[in-house]
Design a protein around this motif. Sequence first.
Motif, PDB file in Angstrom:
ATOM      1  N   SER A 129      38.780  42.166  27.369  1.00  0.00           N
ATOM      2  CA  SER A 129      39.426  43.256  28.093  1.00  0.00           C
ATOM      3  C   SER A 129      38.613  43.757  29.291  1.00  0.00           C
ATOM      4  O   SER A 129      39.105  44.585  30.063  1.00  0.00           O
ATOM      5  CB  SER A 129      39.700  44.421  27.141  1.00  0.00           C
ATOM      6  OG  SER A 129      38.480  44.861  26.559  1.00  0.00           O
ATOM      7  N   SER A 130      37.407  43.273  29.486  1.00  0.00           N
ATOM      8  CA  SER A 130      36.572  43.774  30.585  1.00  0.00           C
ATOM      9  C   SER A 130      37.201  43.564  31.961  1.00  0.00           C
ATOM     10  O   SER A 130      37.153  44.480  32.789  1.00  0.00           O
ATOM     11  CB  SER A 130      35.182  43.146  30.523  1.00  0.00           C
ATOM     12  OG  SER A 130      34.489  43.613  29.385  1.00  0.00           O
ATOM     13  N   PRO A 131      37.790  42.397  32.261  1.00  0.00           N
ATOM     14  CA  PRO A 131      38.425  42.266  33.581  1.00  0.00           C
ATOM     15  C   PRO A 131      39.529  43.299  33.816  1.00  0.00           C
ATOM     16  O   PRO A 131      39.607  43.891  34.907  1.00  0.00           O
ATOM     17  CB  PRO A 131      38.975  40.838  33.567  1.00  0.00           C
ATOM     18  CG  PRO A 131      38.049  40.102  32.645  1.00  0.00           C
ATOM     19  CD  PRO A 131      37.748  41.114  31.555  1.00  0.00           C
ATOM     20  N   ALA A 132      40.357  43.554  32.823  1.00  0.00           N
ATOM     21  CA  ALA A 132      41.406  44.568  32.977  1.00  0.00           C
ATOM     22  C   ALA A 132      40.793  45.950  33.171  1.00  0.00           C
ATOM     23  O   ALA A 132      41.271  46.744  33.993  1.00  0.00           O
ATOM     24  CB  ALA A 132      42.332  44.553  31.767  1.00  0.00           C
ATOM     25  N   ALA A 133      39.723  46.253  32.440  1.00  0.00           N
ATOM     26  CA  ALA A 133      39.065  47.555  32.577  1.00  0.00           C
ATOM     27  C   ALA A 133      38.493  47.732  33.978  1.00  0.00           C
ATOM     28  O   ALA A 133      38.474  48.841  34.513  1.00  0.00           O
ATOM     29  CB  ALA A 133      37.967  47.697  31.526  1.00  0.00           C
ATOM     30  N   GLU A 134      38.041  46.638  34.593  1.00  0.00           N
ATOM     31  CA  GLU A 134      37.520  46.715  35.964  1.00  0.00           C
ATOM     32  C   GLU A 134      38.605  47.135  36.951  1.00  0.00           C
ATOM     33  O   GLU A 134      38.308  47.697  37.995  1.00  0.00           O
ATOM     34  CB  GLU A 134      36.902  45.380  36.391  1.00  0.00           C
ATOM     35  CG  GLU A 134      35.596  45.062  35.721  1.00  0.00           C
ATOM     36  CD  GLU A 134      34.446  45.950  36.171  1.00  0.00           C
ATOM     37  OE1 GLU A 134      34.579  46.704  37.152  1.00  0.00           O
ATOM     38  OE2 GLU A 134      33.394  45.895  35.508  1.00  0.00           O
ATOM     39  N   VAL A 135      39.849  46.869  36.636  1.00  0.00           N
ATOM     40  CA  VAL A 135      40.967  47.293  37.484  1.00  0.00           C
ATOM     41  C   VAL A 135      41.399  48.713  37.119  1.00  0.00           C
ATOM     42  O   VAL A 135      41.512  49.590  37.978  1.00  0.00           O
ATOM     43  CB  VAL A 135      42.160  46.316  37.372  1.00  0.00           C
ATOM     44  CG1 VAL A 135      43.375  46.843  38.115  1.00  0.00           C
ATOM     45  CG2 VAL A 135      41.766  44.935  37.874  1.00  0.00           C
ATOM     46  N   VAL A 136      41.628  48.962  35.844  1.00  0.00           N
ATOM     47  CA  VAL A 136      42.156  50.249  35.380  1.00  0.00           C
ATOM     48  C   VAL A 136      41.231  51.407  35.737  1.00  0.00           C
ATOM     49  O   VAL A 136      41.687  52.469  36.167  1.00  0.00           O
ATOM     50  CB  VAL A 136      42.417  50.207  33.857  1.00  0.00           C
ATOM     51  CG1 VAL A 136      42.719  51.585  33.303  1.00  0.00           C
ATOM     52  CG2 VAL A 136      43.533  49.238  33.540  1.00  0.00           C
ATOM     53  N   PHE A 137      39.923  51.224  35.582  1.00  0.00           N
ATOM     54  CA  PHE A 137      38.991  52.329  35.781  1.00  0.00           C
ATOM     55  C   PHE A 137      38.373  52.378  37.172  1.00  0.00           C
ATOM     56  O   PHE A 137      37.541  53.241  37.444  1.00  0.00           O
ATOM     57  CB  PHE A 137      37.897  52.299  34.702  1.00  0.00           C
ATOM     58  CG  PHE A 137      38.456  52.495  33.317  1.00  0.00           C
ATOM     59  CD1 PHE A 137      39.009  53.705  32.932  1.00  0.00           C
ATOM     60  CD2 PHE A 137      38.455  51.452  32.396  1.00  0.00           C
ATOM     61  CE1 PHE A 137      39.538  53.895  31.669  1.00  0.00           C
ATOM     62  CE2 PHE A 137      38.978  51.628  31.126  1.00  0.00           C
ATOM     63  CZ  PHE A 137      39.519  52.853  30.763  1.00  0.00           C
ATOM     64  N   ALA A 138      38.766  51.478  38.054  1.00  0.00           N
ATOM     65  CA  ALA A 138      38.211  51.465  39.421  1.00  0.00           C
ATOM     66  C   ALA A 138      38.921  52.482  40.302  1.00  0.00           C
ATOM     67  O   ALA A 138      40.102  52.768  40.129  1.00  0.00           O
ATOM     68  CB  ALA A 138      38.346  50.069  40.016  1.00  0.00           C
ATOM     69  N   ASP A 139      38.202  53.012  41.261  1.00  0.00           N
ATOM     70  CA  ASP A 139      38.781  53.905  42.255  1.00  0.00           C
ATOM     71  C   ASP A 139      38.122  53.587  43.597  1.00  0.00           C
ATOM     72  O   ASP A 139      36.945  53.899  43.771  1.00  0.00           O
ATOM     73  CB  ASP A 139      38.558  55.360  41.871  1.00  0.00           C
ATOM     74  CG  ASP A 139      39.265  56.319  42.812  1.00  0.00           C
ATOM     75  OD1 ASP A 139      40.222  55.909  43.475  1.00  0.00           O
ATOM     76  OD2 ASP A 139      38.841  57.496  42.869  1.00  0.00           O
ATOM     77  N   PRO A 140      38.828  52.936  44.466  1.00  0.00           N
ATOM     78  CA  PRO A 140      40.232  52.527  44.407  1.00  0.00           C
ATOM     79  C   PRO A 140      40.422  51.288  43.518  1.00  0.00           C
ATOM     80  O   PRO A 140      39.492  50.526  43.297  1.00  0.00           O
ATOM     81  CB  PRO A 140      40.573  52.197  45.855  1.00  0.00           C
ATOM     82  CG  PRO A 140      39.277  51.755  46.449  1.00  0.00           C
ATOM     83  CD  PRO A 140      38.205  52.562  45.743  1.00  0.00           C
ATOM     84  N   LYS A 141      41.652  51.110  43.059  1.00  0.00           N
ATOM     85  CA  LYS A 141      41.968  49.995  42.172  1.00  0.00           C
ATOM     86  C   LYS A 141      42.095  48.708  42.991  1.00  0.00           C
ATOM     87  O   LYS A 141      42.845  48.662  43.956  1.00  0.00           O
ATOM     88  CB  LYS A 141      43.263  50.255  41.421  1.00  0.00           C
ATOM     89  CG  LYS A 141      43.130  51.410  40.434  1.00  0.00           C
ATOM     90  CD  LYS A 141      44.328  51.521  39.549  1.00  0.00           C
ATOM     91  CE  LYS A 141      44.296  52.706  38.640  1.00  0.00           C
ATOM     92  NZ  LYS A 141      43.047  53.185  38.158  1.00  0.00           N
TER      93      LYS A 141
END
Length: 178
Positions: free
Chosen positions: A118-130
């Motif tokens: 799940s780390s790649p998805a978390a890198e998108v979900v929790f990034a700002d900007p996404k």
Amino acid sequence: RSLVPAGGLATPIDRGDVCVNIDKDYFAGKPSPTTLDDLIKPQYRGLTVVQNPTTSSPGLAFLLATIAAKGEDGWQAWWQQLTDNDAKIVDGWEAAYYGQFSGGSGEGQRPIVVSYASSPAAEVVFADPKPATAPTAALLDTCFQQVEYAALLDGAEHPDAGRALIDFMLERRFQEDI
């Protein structure tokens, strides 16, 4: 009535896949590893960071993945080859992912790390900007399912509160969120 098992048993709380993850920018235009055996090849020398299996649950899951893949007679030789290939072993997931890994939100120099599927998805979900796509990738042929447990320790100062916390973690809403 509490769902916490009596008799010193631990309660399974969640599960997830522990996998080798890579920094996609680092490997743009060059071959990335895809298997555990790739990690011991000379072209990946000094690029990998893993967690110590005695201090980290992802590290333990990774050790179990290598035992499952290499068998009881081959896993120790594989680990020797991994360390001979200059893999870095650190105490925990945060030290590996945020301190040594170059991908995503990591600030290190190593583009290969043991983390979660799940780390790649978390890198998108929790990034700002996404970002439009994840900056990292999980190597799915390297995954091993890890089950995480919670337990009430003998002699705990607040056993009723401990049981209540474990019961909370087993509730439907918590399980759906996790």
